[in-house]
Design an enzyme around this catalytic site. Structure first.
Site, PDB file in Angstrom:
ATOM      1  N   GLU A 191      -0.220   2.725   8.317  1.00  0.00           N
ATOM      2  CA  GLU A 191      -1.454   2.412   7.599  1.00  0.00           C
ATOM      3  C   GLU A 191      -2.079   1.141   8.172  1.00  0.00           C
ATOM      4  OE1 GLU A 191      -1.110   1.868   3.381  1.00  0.00           O
ATOM      5  OE2 GLU A 191       0.191   3.609   3.141  1.00  0.00           O
ATOM      6  N   GLU A 209       6.042   3.015   0.578  1.00  0.00           N
ATOM      7  CA  GLU A 209       6.298   1.587   0.376  1.00  0.00           C
ATOM      8  C   GLU A 209       7.291   1.327  -0.758  1.00  0.00           C
ATOM      9  OE1 GLU A 209       2.482  -0.363  -0.002  1.00  0.00           O
ATOM     10  OE2 GLU A 209       2.153  -0.287   2.158  1.00  0.00           O
TER      11      GLU A 209
END
Ligand code: GAL
Length: 677
Positions: free
Chosen positions: A312, A156
């Site tokens: 995720e 991320e």
């Protein structure tokens, strides 16, 4: 039609998730049991080593790959595969201590200390070198390991650094873009408040301590941050490409987050991967939430126009919402099948096992602290894995959409930052979601596209609040309509160019006035709870937040305002242009009007769902295809059973049952239907 696989050597839905053996090295019995549990959970893919740098390189230049060797071998021996991470998302304490340059500097020019994660400088030559070293060792060591199916680069990526190196890199980026200061000053309109720059060294990124009024500067900084992050990523992947040219590479994105321009970034990854943690509530409000979540998945698919990986999600609760509610029984299966319905070829979790300590110890996981398979969550995960195994036919299939919605990062950055209108919340994203919802509830596939996409493959393009329009965008929209497309735009169309400088000669800018046959003279911002109203086809709708005062200059007026000094002025217009039509909505509504006008467009263009039955509120249907077969995911997001019916005869992909006529879908149920096209 070609199927596209994430890794053509491993043609299975990926099911598994973030696995942290580095944290459990003192618990060999746990690591051993993980293998047994992975089998039971029907998990086949683990993302390993994401934050493992301190374990991999405990002292500078001293490496220990033993835990990773073991994890790679064990997972493979267990029939699984590994998505191997590079560890740059969090660095070891020794590195921050020895090389402060790697630590990020805030916009107030404070250098951060060691701690937390995702806080490195993207420019630092030392950090880049350290990343190259560790990534080279990883790639060399595991290049022939049969478990390796993909690279998970960092984690991320986000944020920006204001150190001297980054600020200098920004100036270089600007020199490349503008060539001369004269051009930069002109584009930024920096004569305003005497902000004219006379030397490149005077330019600094936006900061509460310095500049925050030059909109062009702000926009360029956001673009630079994306480019610099991509540059850092390219440095990260160089050794991976060198040693493992056939292993696909990705980094996990965060949907519509404004941290980075993911459309620019998507060009650099082999497949898009994405993390999402919706705030499911377990009541009927989830229906609208499901629509928003679907739009995220549609974005991820559309970024490369091929299947994506859900890197995720949580099998149950998270730990970072204000209220961390459990997913209700059945919700996990529903939300997992939703990913697949929109083009996802995986269901991967954060996290495999709950950590024993620290920040995320109460975050949902496949394996809870009890440490065995006898939990509700484990059983539900295992059921998802079992179902994915039955969906091979769907893997790698594509999504065909005749409708697209435009959502670009620059537009969002510029509007969010604009002084004026509703200053602090212009609700750009919420407006996009509102315009997406009519397609979602009718079971119509929709792509989420940007300026660089090919517009010619769509029948309808919807572009709400398209404030930034470059010359290129104006040309593309014009060509789209001229060639027969149906375009719907709203208030705030075409106000500025790509550098946030207003178009002269009236809004919307340039040729858009002719395309829409209108001129937008003024825009009125209403106070909260203030309303105007608009009557269309005999029904009256509230007008809230924004009402533009638009003159029809060739367009047909389909609806007008009922109140205020602009009573009688156009609220909805349509213009025939070339072979197509351009609709313009001058006001914001609460959703009902958006639904009605979208229905009109869909009807005019003959666009219907790939599922033929009527979809009651809460039920939807999205499809994938291999060119010969249609795969329709019929899903019920309501907490009540819902009914529909079909005139076709379908076969369920997973259970091979024949379905026709009346269908009752239990609450949270998904039917995966197939038929020959
Ligand atoms: C993600 C992150 C994971 C984990 C997760 C918790 O944003 O990538 O490492 O922190 O959130 O929901």
């Amino acid at each position: 039609m070609k199927k596209i696989f994430i890794n053509p050597t491993y043609k299975y839905f990926l099911h598994g998730g973030d696995y942290n053996p580095d944290q459990w090295q003192d618990y060999p019995e746990v690591l051993k049991d993980d293998m047994r549990l992975m089998q039971l959970a029907n998990c086949n893919s683990m993302s390993v080593g994401i934050f493992a740098w301190a374990a991999l390189e405990p002292e500078e230049g001293k490496y220990d790959f033993s835990f990773l060797d073991k994890a790679m071998d064990d997972i493979y021996a267990n029939g699984g595969r590994v998505i191997l991470a590079t560890p740059s998302g969090a660095r070891p304490a020794w590195m921050s201590q020895k090389y402060p340059e790697v630590n990020r500097v805030t916009e107030n020019r404070d250098r951060r200390w060691f701690g937390v994660r995702h806080n490195h400088c993207f420019t630092s030559p030392i950090y880049r070198e350290k990343v190259t070293q560790i990534n080279t060792l990883l790639a060399e060591r595991y290049k022939d390991h049969p478990a390796l199916i993909a690279w998970h680069v960092s984690n991320e990526y986000s944020g920006s650094c204001h150190c001297d190196l980054c600020r200098e890199a920004f100036r270089e980026w600007l020199k490349k873009k503008y060539g001369t200061l004269r051009e930069l000053n002109a584009q930024w309109w920096s004569a305003f408040w005497a902000h004219t720059y006379t030397d490149w060294s005077q330019i600094d990124p936006p900061s509460p301590l310095g500049e925050r009024c030059v909109h062009g500067l702000y926009l360029d900084w956001r673009r630079f941050v994306t480019d610099q992050t991509i540059d850092f990523y390219k440095n990260e992947i160089a050794p991976l490409r060198k040693f493992t040219p056939n292993i696909p590479i990705t980094t996990n994105f965060m949907g519509f987050s404004t941290v980075l321009d993911y459309r620019a970034f998507a060009k650099e990854v082999d497949f898009v991967s994405h993390d999402a943690y919706p705030t499911w509530k377990g009541d009927e409000s989830d229906i609208l939430r499901a629509s928003e979540v679907s739009m995220r998945y549609d974005l991820n698919r559309s970024l490369k126009h091929k299947p994506f990986v859900q890197m995720e999600c949580t099998p149950s609760n998270v730990n970072h919402h204000d209220y961390n509610k459990l997913k209700r029984p059945g919700a996990h299966m529903l939300s997992s099948m939703q990913i697949v319905a929109h083009g996802g070829d995986s269901v991967l979790y954060f996290q495999w096992r709950k950590n024993r300590g620290s920040w995320e110890k109460f975050h949902g996981a496949v394996v809870d602290h009890v440490g065995n398979e006898n939990t509700r969550v484990f059983r539900e995960v295992s059921e998802v894995g079992a179902r994915l195994k039955k969906l091979d036919a769907v893997l790698g299939t594509m999504t065909e959409s005749r409708v697209a919605l435009i959502s670009d990062w620059s537009n969002r950055w510029a509007l969010d930052n604009a002084q004026g209108f509703q200053k602090n919340d212009k609700k750009v994203h919420a407006t996009h979601s509102k315009h997406y919802h009519p397609m979602w509830k009718r079971g119509i596939n929709t792509d989420i596209i940007g300026e660089d996409d090919d517009f010619s493959c769509y029948d309808i393009i919807i572009a709400p609040m398209l404030y930034i329009t470059s010359d290129n965008m104006i040309d593309k929209l014009e060509q789209f309509v001229k060639n027969g497309g149906t375009l719907l735009c709203t208030y705030m169309l075409g106000m500025v160019n790509e550098n946030d400088r207003c178009h002269l000669g009236g809004f919307p800018g340039g040729k858009l006035k002719e395309v829409f046959g209108i001129w937008n003279e003024e825009i009125d911002t209403l106070y909260p709870n203030e309303k105007n109203s608009v009557t269309f086809n005999g029904v009256t709708y509230d007008a809230v937040d924004y009402c533009e005062i638009v003159h029809a200059q060739g367009a047909e007026v389909l609806a007008t305002y009922n109140d205020d000094f602009y009573k009688g002025m156009p609220a909805l217009t349509v213009n025939n242009y070339g072979k197509g039509k351009a609709y313009y909505v001058t006001f914001r509504d609460n959703g009902d009007f958006t639904d009605v006008i979208t229905e009109r467009l869909l009807t005019e263009c003959g666009i219907v769902s790939d599922f033929d039955g009527v979809l009651p509120c809460g039920m939807t249907a999205h499809s994938r295809t291999d060119g010969e077969n249609l795969y329709v995911f019929l899903q019920n997001f309501s907490i009540n059973p819902l009914e529909t019916s079909t005139a076709h005869t379908w076969v369920t992909v997973d259970w091979k049952e024949t379905i026709s006529g009346e269908i009752t879908l239990d609450s949270y149920e998904t039917l995966i239907l197939s038929r020959k096209i």
